[in-house]
Design a protein around this motif. Structure first.
Motif, PDB file in Angstrom:
ATOM      1  N   ILE A 229      52.152 -48.678 -14.426  1.00 44.06           N
ATOM      2  CA  ILE A 229      52.496 -47.278 -14.874  1.00 44.06           C
ATOM      3  C   ILE A 229      51.065 -46.600 -14.408  1.00 44.06           C
ATOM      4  CG2 ILE A 229      52.635 -46.064 -16.755  1.00 44.06           C
ATOM      5  CD1 ILE A 229      54.035 -48.404 -18.224  1.00 44.06           C
ATOM      6  N   TRP A 230      50.146 -47.107 -14.834  1.00 45.80           N
ATOM      7  CA  TRP A 230      48.850 -46.573 -14.526  1.00 45.80           C
ATOM      8  C   TRP A 230      48.708 -46.278 -13.129  1.00 45.80           C
ATOM      9  CZ3 TRP A 230      44.531 -47.875 -11.615  1.00 45.80           C
ATOM     10  CH2 TRP A 230      43.367 -47.134 -11.732  1.00 45.80           C
ATOM     11  N   LEU A 231      49.139 -47.119 -12.213  1.00 43.93           N
ATOM     12  CA  LEU A 231      48.961 -46.821 -10.720  1.00 43.93           C
ATOM     13  C   LEU A 231      50.015 -45.936 -10.336  1.00 43.93           C
ATOM     14  CD1 LEU A 231      48.614 -50.264  -9.085  1.00 43.93           C
ATOM     15  CD2 LEU A 231      46.981 -48.453  -9.056  1.00 43.93           C
ATOM     16  N   LYS A 232      51.085 -45.920 -10.835  1.00 40.02           N
ATOM     17  CA  LYS A 232      52.025 -44.710 -10.560  1.00 40.02           C
ATOM     18  C   LYS A 232      51.468 -43.355 -10.818  1.00 40.02           C
ATOM     19  CE  LYS A 232      56.293 -47.386 -10.681  1.00 40.02           C
ATOM     20  NZ  LYS A 232      57.678 -47.598 -11.403  1.00 40.02           N
ATOM     21  N   GLU A 233      51.067 -43.381 -11.796  1.00 36.44           N
ATOM     22  CA  GLU A 233      50.388 -42.067 -12.508  1.00 36.44           C
ATOM     23  C   GLU A 233      49.220 -41.483 -11.419  1.00 36.44           C
ATOM     24  OE1 GLU A 233      49.250 -42.858 -16.363  1.00 36.44           O
ATOM     25  OE2 GLU A 233      51.456 -42.296 -17.150  1.00 36.44           O
ATOM     26  N   LYS A 234      48.456 -42.413 -11.221  1.00 40.11           N
ATOM     27  CA  LYS A 234      47.311 -42.081 -10.265  1.00 40.11           C
ATOM     28  C   LYS A 234      47.689 -41.590  -9.073  1.00 40.11           C
ATOM     29  CE  LYS A 234      43.648 -42.856 -13.014  1.00 40.11           C
ATOM     30  NZ  LYS A 234      42.654 -41.810 -13.203  1.00 40.11           N
ATOM     31  N   THR A 235      48.702 -42.511  -8.256  1.00 36.99           N
ATOM     32  CA  THR A 235      49.042 -42.270  -6.917  1.00 36.99           C
ATOM     33  C   THR A 235      50.058 -41.066  -6.843  1.00 36.99           C
ATOM     34  OG1 THR A 235      50.866 -43.752  -7.133  1.00 36.99           O
ATOM     35  CG2 THR A 235      49.099 -44.460  -6.161  1.00 36.99           C
ATOM     36  N   HIS A 236      50.720 -40.687  -8.006  1.00 38.20           N
ATOM     37  CA  HIS A 236      51.537 -39.306  -7.961  1.00 38.20           C
ATOM     38  C   HIS A 236      50.623 -38.184  -8.117  1.00 38.20           C
ATOM     39  CE1 HIS A 236      54.835 -36.710  -8.876  1.00 38.20           C
ATOM     40  NE2 HIS A 236      54.011 -36.247  -9.779  1.00 38.20           N
ATOM     41  N   CYS A 237      49.449 -38.302  -8.660  1.00 31.94           N
ATOM     42  CA  CYS A 237      48.325 -37.327  -8.984  1.00 31.94           C
ATOM     43  C   CYS A 237      47.918 -37.044  -7.457  1.00 31.94           C
ATOM     44  CB  CYS A 237      47.454 -37.430  -9.754  1.00 31.94           C
ATOM     45  SG  CYS A 237      48.152 -37.662 -11.677  1.00 31.94           S
ATOM     46  N   LEU A 238      47.765 -37.960  -6.736  1.00 29.52           N
ATOM     47  CA  LEU A 238      46.878 -37.890  -5.323  1.00 29.52           C
ATOM     48  C   LEU A 238      47.863 -37.520  -4.200  1.00 29.52           C
ATOM     49  CD1 LEU A 238      44.535 -41.039  -5.760  1.00 29.52           C
ATOM     50  CD2 LEU A 238      43.973 -38.406  -5.816  1.00 29.52           C
ATOM     51  N   ALA A 239      49.129 -37.488  -4.426  1.00 22.39           N
ATOM     52  CA  ALA A 239      50.313 -37.340  -3.346  1.00 22.39           C
ATOM     53  C   ALA A 239      50.121 -36.191  -2.670  1.00 22.39           C
ATOM     54  CB  ALA A 239      51.774 -37.521  -4.031  1.00 22.39           C
TER      55      ALA A 239
END
Length: 246
Positions: A229-239
């Protein structure tokens, strides 16, 4: 005589393009960069002995029992020894980051969601005909047939038929909601009235409800879930900030 074939880095990259794998690979690269940045920010360090133990575990998992086995494996995957050490380092730093971020959240998460980790020991037969399923259900209830008799006659899968429809211990998350609701309100041992789903009509015998306990397996599941969940949030923010330069 067969002509020699030369494969270049450009050929490999082109094949990656043709196989439509670039989005998947880009996601993996972003994930690795996010993990490394977060580990550096958290001040996470790797000791030499930790790195050696992690390398030994990876070699064991790939059955690389000798130096020769390891070199063959590296050559097969076009990896250098430095590449291998980087893989080990990345895996270890990821593991330590997970613990750093979420170790103290596991128990609260488990107690808030412990019903999700309950299990059931159950037997199941799926019938396509609702009327037939009801007929079989009442036949079992009245002792005219056993559950094993029904399973032996109506289950198509050979191995499952031999086991009398025994599914073993099934977690709550593995069950369809309509089945889960009925199963976990049963009083074992209990035969449940047929349940209709998109798969057919389920005749289920509940042998035992397994109450959840926070063991190492569940602890690992929770850590993995929280980290995902944490990774998805981080990668989504960087997309939106992602730049491909190739």
């Amino acid at each position: 005589m067969s002509q020699a074939i030369t494969i270049t880095k450009e050929d490999i990259f082109q094949q990656v393009q043709f196989s439509c794998k670039i989005p998947e690979i880009v996601e993996q690269i972003v994930t690795r960069k996010v993990i490394m940045a977060a580990a550096e920010e958290a001040g996470i360090k790797i000791e030499t002995d930790e790195l050696q133990k992690a390398a030994d575990k990876i070699r064991l998992s790939y059955q690389l029992n000798s130096a020769d086995d390891t070199w063959k494996w590296l050559n097969k995957h076009s990896l250098s020894l430095d590449n291998f050490e980087e893989i080990v380092y990345t895996n270890l730093i990821s593991s330590k980051l997970v613990s750093h971020l979420f170790a103290d959240q596991v128990e609260p998460y488990f107690f808030e969601n412990q019903l999700d980790y309950a299990g059931v020991v159950m037997y199941e037969v799926i019938i396509n005909d609702e009327d037939l399923a009801l007929e079989l259900f009442y036949a079992i209830k009245e002792g005219e047939m056993s559950f094993f008799d029904v399973a032996h006659e109506y289950i198509e899968d050979k191995e499952l038929r031999r086991k009398g429809g025994y599914l073993g211990t099934v977690s709550r998350r593995e069950l369809k909601p309509e089945i889960s609701a009925a199963v976990f309100t049963a009083t074992p041992p209990q035969l449940i009235k047929p349940i209709i789903t998109c798969s057919g009509v389920h005749i289920i015998f509940v042998e035992e409800i397994i109450q959840p306990q926070l063991n190492e397996n569940i602890r690992t599941q929770i850590l993995t879930q929280l980290f995902s969940i944490w990774l998805k949030e981080k990668t989504h923010c960087l997309a939106g900030l992602l730049t491909l330069n190739y």
